[in-house]
Design a protein around this motif. Structure first.
Motif, PDB file in Angstrom:
ATOM      1  N   SER A  47      -0.823   2.963  -8.205  1.00 45.09           N
ATOM      2  CA  SER A  47      -0.690   4.184  -7.418  1.00 45.09           C
ATOM      3  C   SER A  47       0.100   3.932  -6.141  1.00 45.09           C
ATOM      4  O   SER A  47       0.899   4.775  -5.710  1.00 45.09           O
ATOM      5  N   ALA A  48      -0.097   2.782  -5.514  1.00 46.19           N
ATOM      6  CA  ALA A  48       0.661   2.452  -4.305  1.00 46.19           C
ATOM      7  C   ALA A  48       2.138   2.274  -4.625  1.00 46.19           C
ATOM      8  O   ALA A  48       3.005   2.767  -3.882  1.00 46.19           O
ATOM      9  N   CYS A  49       2.432   1.588  -5.705  1.00 47.78           N
ATOM     10  CA  CYS A  49       3.835   1.420  -6.102  1.00 47.78           C
ATOM     11  C   CYS A  49       4.472   2.765  -6.437  1.00 47.78           C
ATOM     12  O   CYS A  49       5.648   2.993  -6.126  1.00 47.78           O
ATOM     13  N   ASP A  50       3.703   3.665  -7.042  1.00 45.52           N
ATOM     14  CA  ASP A  50       4.209   5.012  -7.309  1.00 45.52           C
ATOM     15  C   ASP A  50       4.515   5.745  -6.009  1.00 45.52           C
ATOM     16  O   ASP A  50       5.514   6.470  -5.914  1.00 45.52           O
ATOM     17  N   THR A  51       3.651   5.580  -5.005  1.00 45.56           N
ATOM     18  CA  THR A  51       3.893   6.197  -3.703  1.00 45.56           C
ATOM     19  C   THR A  51       5.201   5.698  -3.098  1.00 45.56           C
ATOM     20  O   THR A  51       6.029   6.485  -2.615  1.00 45.56           O
ATOM     21  N   ARG A  64      -7.673   6.224  -0.426  1.00 45.28           N
ATOM     22  CA  ARG A  64      -7.808   4.785  -0.231  1.00 45.28           C
ATOM     23  C   ARG A  64      -6.495   4.195   0.305  1.00 45.28           C
ATOM     24  O   ARG A  64      -6.498   3.356   1.207  1.00 45.28           O
ATOM     25  N   GLN A  65      -5.371   4.638  -0.246  1.00 41.29           N
ATOM     26  CA  GLN A  65      -4.074   4.174   0.257  1.00 41.29           C
ATOM     27  C   GLN A  65      -3.891   4.539   1.730  1.00 41.29           C
ATOM     28  O   GLN A  65      -3.429   3.736   2.540  1.00 41.29           O
ATOM     29  N   VAL A  93      10.718  -2.252  -5.355  1.00 44.29           N
ATOM     30  CA  VAL A  93       9.257  -2.296  -5.383  1.00 44.29           C
ATOM     31  C   VAL A  93       8.786  -3.070  -6.613  1.00 44.29           C
ATOM     32  O   VAL A  93       9.249  -2.812  -7.729  1.00 44.29           O
ATOM     33  N   LEU A  94       7.883  -3.987  -6.413  1.00 50.60           N
ATOM     34  CA  LEU A  94       7.347  -4.807  -7.498  1.00 50.60           C
ATOM     35  C   LEU A  94       5.838  -4.658  -7.546  1.00 50.60           C
ATOM     36  O   LEU A  94       5.157  -4.860  -6.533  1.00 50.60           O
ATOM     37  N   GLY A  96       0.810  -1.206   0.000  1.00 55.54           N
ATOM     38  CA  GLY A  96       0.000   0.000   0.000  1.00 55.54           C
ATOM     39  C   GLY A  96       0.844   1.257   0.000  1.00 55.54           C
ATOM     40  O   GLY A  96       1.837   1.370  -0.723  1.00 55.54           O
ATOM     41  N   ALA A  97       0.469   2.223   0.847  1.00 52.53           N
ATOM     42  CA  ALA A  97       1.179   3.500   0.902  1.00 52.53           C
ATOM     43  C   ALA A  97       2.490   3.413   1.664  1.00 52.53           C
ATOM     44  O   ALA A  97       3.214   4.408   1.763  1.00 52.53           O
TER      45      ALA A  97
END
Length: 331
Positions: free
Chosen positions: A36-40, A299-300, A50-51, A12-13
């Motif tokens: 979006s979580a991986c981008d965070t 949501r994250q 990060v995968l 997640g975040a």
């Protein structure tokens, strides 16, 4: 307590991972299915591995860095407190718990943390999940400890009770103790958000903060399949209303100098919490950037493990793993 390694699934975040980092752990791999979580994660820790993948599809054989790891951390999507959780073939949340247990089979971490709903610890309808985990983990040589924590006891300005499973290899299991509260007085919503509320010159910020003396109700992330950012059920919204917060949507920025906070005026007199402020209420540092559009960002945040809780859990596990007289646990 430094030098320990971890793998984090359903990251997640990054709340749990950030807490573990603060506790002295180094991540080997973090994975999440949401872009979006991986981008965070990448935006805040570019050096983290990060995968983007679904845990249900993850094969550790393709990622040898996850072997010989001290801790497997899993802040998993919340299971439903109903009889439907026994239908394993159709319940996504249960399948993710199962996938975590199977990953333990493959990776053999020295310890496991699963964070979820508080009812996972003792509710009768969730007994099949607990039984499954005991069956899968005990024969691998883990001792299991179930308990609940309230994030407010760790300096998070939110009433957020979490259900925790910590499983530790028997060599260290007897040394594990659940973390104890780190604060004597809870941090209030007003104390946490006053600087942010003042940031655009709102003169009434301190007046509002002075009456916002309770911790926040539990933030909820909501379902990605239904609707946008939400303050939760009716009872939760009523608690927000008692501290003068608008609950039909989130604001885009803190109040400006012309805003008049006056609950007697109805909705237009209530202050709007921003998504960034929600992150502060979840215990994220102000510098932690959450990627995506408003709904994806909230949501994250709502689904995250508060970093101070992650840190406390990490320290408790580290104390157990480093208690062995034979030497440090780190591989």
């Amino acid at each position: 307590m430094s030098g320990l390694s971890f793998v984090d699934v359903c990251s997640g975040a990054g709340g749990l991972a950030l807490g573990l980092e603060r506790a002295g752990y180094t991540p080997r791999l973090l994975l999440d299915s949401e872009a979006s979580a991986c981008d965070t994660l990448a935006a805040n820790r570019p050096h983290w591995n990060v995968l983007q993948t679904d845990l249900l599809d993850f094969d550790p054989v393709d990622h040898p860095e996850v072997y010989d790891v001290d801790l497997l951390a899993a802040g998993l999507p919340r299971v439903k407190s109903s009889a439907t959780v026994t239908r394993r073939s159709s319940d996504t949340e249960l399948r993710l718990i199962e996938a975590t247990a199977y990953l333990v089979h493959a990776v053999q971490p020295r310890a496991l943390i699963i964070e979820n709903v508080p009812t996972l610890v003792d509710q009768d309808s969730l007994a099949p999940i607990r039984d499954f985990l005991h069956e899968e983990l005990e024969h691998l040589g883990y001792g299991l400890t179930w308990f609940t924590l309230n994030a407010s006891d760790f300096g998070v300005p939110q009433d957020r009770v979490q259900g925790i499973l910590v499983a530790v290899k028997q060599r260290w299991a007897s040394a594990f103790r659940p973390p104890r509260p780190t604060v004597h007085e809870h941090v209030s919503v007003g104390e946490a958000l006053a600087p942010s509320m003042r940031s655009r010159g709102w003169q009434g910020a301190d007046h509002w903060a002075a009456q916002a003396t309770s911790v926040a109700p539990t933030l909820v992330g909501g379902s990605k399949a239904h609707g946008g950012a939400d303050f939760g059920p009716t009872g939760t919204k009523a608690k927000w209303g008692r501290i003068g917060v608008y609950t039909k949507s989130f604001g885009n920025e803190p109040p400006d100098p012309g805003f008049r906070w006056d609950p007697s005026l109805g909705d237009k007199g209530l202050v709007r919490i921003t998504v960034d402020q929600a992150a502060l209420l979840q215990g994220f540092p102000e510098a932690w950037r959450i990627s995506g559009l408003k709904t994806a960002r909230y949501r994250q945040i709502g689904h995250a493990t508060p970093p101070p809780v992650g840190e406390a859990l990490g320290r408790a596990v580290a104390e157990a793993l480093n208690a062995d007289p034979g030497g440090p646990a780190a591989g």
